[in-house]
Design an enzyme around this catalytic site. Structure first.
Site, PDB file in Angstrom:
ATOM      1  N   ARG A  10       0.620  -1.203  -0.041  1.00 16.60           N
ATOM      2  CA  ARG A  10       0.162  -0.121  -0.188  1.00 16.60           C
ATOM      3  C   ARG A  10       0.723   1.207  -0.052  1.00 16.60           C
ATOM      4  NH1 ARG A  10      -3.764  -2.353  -2.052  1.00 16.60           N
ATOM      5  NH2 ARG A  10      -5.631  -3.521  -0.484  1.00 16.60           N
ATOM      6  N   HIS A  48      -8.402  -3.128  -8.123  1.00 14.35           N
ATOM      7  CA  HIS A  48      -7.396  -2.874  -9.147  1.00 14.35           C
ATOM      8  C   HIS A  48      -8.034  -2.708 -10.735  1.00 14.35           C
ATOM      9  CE1 HIS A  48      -3.075  -3.232  -7.636  1.00 14.35           C
ATOM     10  NE2 HIS A  48      -3.707  -3.287  -6.510  1.00 14.35           N
TER      11      HIS A  48
END
Length: 168
Positions: A10, A48
């Protein structure tokens, strides 16, 4: 131009790579190595895909990156996300010779790539030494892979808190 992008989970690696590829092409290729083996990973993959949008051409390949990369045109731009998942796939397959052979084909093929490619990978060597053998093998293999790739690519970028820092 080939760039290796490393950083923690992240840290903004994928978004950075995607932004770079979109600046290079109206229709870049996204080469995904993840397999949805559980709901959490399936959710990550869906996130994503939603974020990327429809302009991306998707190739899903958990094992044979060298073959995929050898078939990419010099006019293409591509993001490979991610190398540590690719390594994990091989280690979980428990085919060490297969991994050794694929790794060598991949590294050899880097010198022949004529397109713009951004490789995304997790930095695993900045934490504690794992206590179990498979985790130590993963850290060792990913560290060696990153070093070997870094020697062969044009740029290496470290992501931290969404901020890219060029280290090569």
């Amino acid at each position: 131009m080939i760039e290796l992008i490393v950083g923690g989970a992240r840290s903004g690696k994928s978004r950075y790579a995607e932004d770079c590829a979109l600046k290079s092409s109206d229709s870049p290729i996204y080469i995904a190595t993840a397999e949805p083996r559980d709901q959490e990973m399936a959710d990550r993959i869906q996130e994503h895909q939603r974020r990327r949008g429809k302009q991306w051409r998707l190739i899903e390949e958990p094992f044979n990156l060298s073959t995929i990369l050898s078939n990419i045109s010099c006019d293409d731009s591509a993001v490979v996300d991610c190398l540590t998942l690719w390594l994990s796939n091989w280690l979980c397959l428990k085919d060490r010779q297969g991994w050794i052979d694929e790794r060598q084909r991949f590294l050899s093929g880097l010198t022949r790539i004529q397109s713009s490619i951004w490789f995304v990978s997790n930095e695993t060597g900045m934490g504690v030494i794992p206590t179990n053998p498979l985790s130590r093998e993963f850290v060792d293999e990913s560290g060696k892979l990153h070093q070997d790739i870094a020697q062969r690519v044009d740029l290496v970028t470290h992501m931290f808190c969404g901020i890219p820092t060029r280290i090569k």
